[in-house]
Design an enzyme around this catalytic site. Sequence first.
Site, short mmCIF file in Angstrom:
data_model
loop_
_atom_site.label_atom_id
_atom_site.label_comp_id
_atom_site.label_asym_id
_atom_site.label_seq_id
_atom_site.Cartn_x
_atom_site.Cartn_y
_atom_site.Cartn_z
N SER A 59 74.56 8.00 75.17
CA SER A 59 74.41 9.56 75.21
C SER A 59 73.94 9.85 73.73
O SER A 59 74.41 9.30 72.74
CB SER A 59 75.63 10.41 75.44
OG SER A 59 76.08 9.94 76.67
N ASN A 101 74.06 12.64 67.19
CA ASN A 101 74.90 11.09 67.09
C ASN A 101 74.47 10.43 68.32
O ASN A 101 74.24 11.09 69.43
CB ASN A 101 76.51 11.56 67.15
CG ASN A 101 77.10 10.28 67.01
OD1 ASN A 101 76.92 9.15 66.51
ND2 ASN A 101 78.22 10.17 67.96
N LEU A 149 85.34 15.11 68.47
CA LEU A 149 84.81 13.62 68.25
C LEU A 149 84.12 13.06 69.60
O LEU A 149 84.62 13.12 70.62
CB LEU A 149 86.08 12.62 68.19
CG LEU A 149 85.63 11.15 68.07
CD1 LEU A 149 85.01 10.67 66.84
CD2 LEU A 149 86.78 10.18 68.07
N ASP A 150 82.92 12.86 69.49
CA ASP A 150 81.85 12.56 70.21
C ASP A 150 81.98 13.70 71.59
O ASP A 150 81.63 13.37 72.68
CB ASP A 150 82.27 11.20 71.09
CG ASP A 150 82.06 9.87 69.92
OD1 ASP A 150 81.51 10.18 69.37
OD2 ASP A 150 82.96 9.07 69.71
N ILE A 166 85.06 9.49 61.08
CA ILE A 166 85.14 10.92 61.53
C ILE A 166 84.89 11.87 60.45
O ILE A 166 85.25 11.53 59.26
CB ILE A 166 86.51 10.99 62.19
CG1 ILE A 166 86.82 10.28 63.30
CG2 ILE A 166 86.86 12.32 62.49
CD1 ILE A 166 88.31 10.02 63.76
N LEU A 167 84.23 12.71 60.84
CA LEU A 167 83.64 13.73 59.82
C LEU A 167 84.61 15.10 59.85
O LEU A 167 85.24 15.46 60.64
CB LEU A 167 82.34 14.27 59.95
CG LEU A 167 81.39 13.04 59.48
CD1 LEU A 167 79.81 13.47 60.13
CD2 LEU A 167 81.19 12.93 58.06
N ARG A 181 90.00 12.96 52.90
CA ARG A 181 88.69 12.78 53.83
C ARG A 181 87.72 13.95 53.36
O ARG A 181 86.48 13.81 53.35
CB ARG A 181 89.07 12.76 55.32
CG ARG A 181 87.93 12.98 56.20
CD ARG A 181 88.08 12.99 57.67
NE ARG A 181 89.08 12.19 58.03
CZ ARG A 181 88.79 10.98 58.36
NH1 ARG A 181 87.26 10.53 58.20
NH2 ARG A 181 89.61 9.98 58.60
N HIS A 189 76.02 7.71 70.91
CA HIS A 189 77.17 7.14 71.27
C HIS A 189 77.16 6.23 72.39
O HIS A 189 76.35 6.63 73.66
CB HIS A 189 78.10 8.31 71.54
CG HIS A 189 79.56 7.73 71.94
ND1 HIS A 189 80.43 7.25 71.09
CD2 HIS A 189 80.08 7.69 73.06
CE1 HIS A 189 81.53 6.99 71.81
NE2 HIS A 189 81.43 7.10 72.98
N GLY A 225 72.74 -1.55 61.65
CA GLY A 225 71.42 -0.42 61.71
C GLY A 225 70.20 -0.79 62.48
O GLY A 225 69.22 -0.61 62.23
C1 GRF Z 1 75.57 1.54 68.39
O1 GRF Z 1 76.01 1.02 69.75
C2 GRF Z 1 75.77 2.83 68.57
O2 GRF Z 1 75.76 3.52 69.72
C3 GRF Z 1 77.08 3.06 68.05
O3 GRF Z 1 77.53 2.19 67.05
C4 GRF Z 1 76.35 1.03 67.25
C5 GRF Z 1 75.67 0.89 65.82
O4 GRF Z 1 74.54 -0.25 66.14
N1 GRF Z 1 77.52 4.51 67.54
P1 GRF Z 1 73.46 -0.54 64.66
O5 GRF Z 1 74.38 -0.38 63.54
O6 GRF Z 1 72.65 0.89 65.05
O7 GRF Z 1 72.96 -1.81 65.13
#
Ligand code: GRF
Length: 223
Positions: free
Chosen positions: A141, A112, A149-150, A97-98, A70, A114, A17
């Site tokens: 990104s 999102n 996905l992404d 995955i949603l 899911r 990534h 988080g």
């Molecule tokens: C981050 O690197 C984010 O880009 C990826 O997962 C990680 C999450 O980190 N999708 P945090 O839980 O926000 O510390």
Amino acid sequence: MSAPSRLRIAVLVSGRGSNLQALIDARNDGVLPVDFALVASDKSHAPALRRAEEAGIATLALDPAGYATRAAYDADLFSRIVAAQPELIVLAGFMRILDDAAIAPWRGRMVNIHPSLLPKYPGLRTHARALDAGDRAHGASMHFVTGELDGGPVIAQVRVETRDGDTPASLAARLLPHEHQLLVATLALLAARRIALNADGIAFDGAPLAEPLRLAADGQLHP
Ligand code: GRF
């Protein structure tokens, strides 16, 4: 012209988080006009949920183990998100995955973060894959979420150089503060209603965005 109203967001998290914390801190510092409708997680023990609780934000922990499919899980999760009435959903380290049916109604209203320079390295182990490939540039990104996905349209990116001797962990640690800046800066543009997803792609200040915005050293996003 009056300022746009504050952006009401729901944040989905699975782990540490730190990205959520960056949003909370920016909100608290008065630099990000968002209100948190809900922080939801598929992991009841996610430290991210504790961060939300400490900030006085409503939380939801929903364990996928209780659902047959899911689609059934996502339908329940998203019905609860809808009940919290967010304008925008932010996936910040949400590691599931949603289902397409859950995503579709949120086209243009779900983003999102990534940790790669998309379209490079969707999925997992992005830092290791960048190093294995010998990439000198790596990054993160922010993109709109689609069924791929992404794979949705990329709004903004931040770049970091890889260094000799980097490990996936050292690279991830160096990127992380930039990732936080990218998330906050992108959310600020979304809160200002300066970014939209149209049928043809992303519009920035009403004009088509040909390339992702780039986070500069001043912490601002530039075309
Ligand atoms: C981050 O690197 C984010 O880009 C990826 O997962 C990680 C999450 O980190 N999708 P945090 O839980 O926000 O510390």
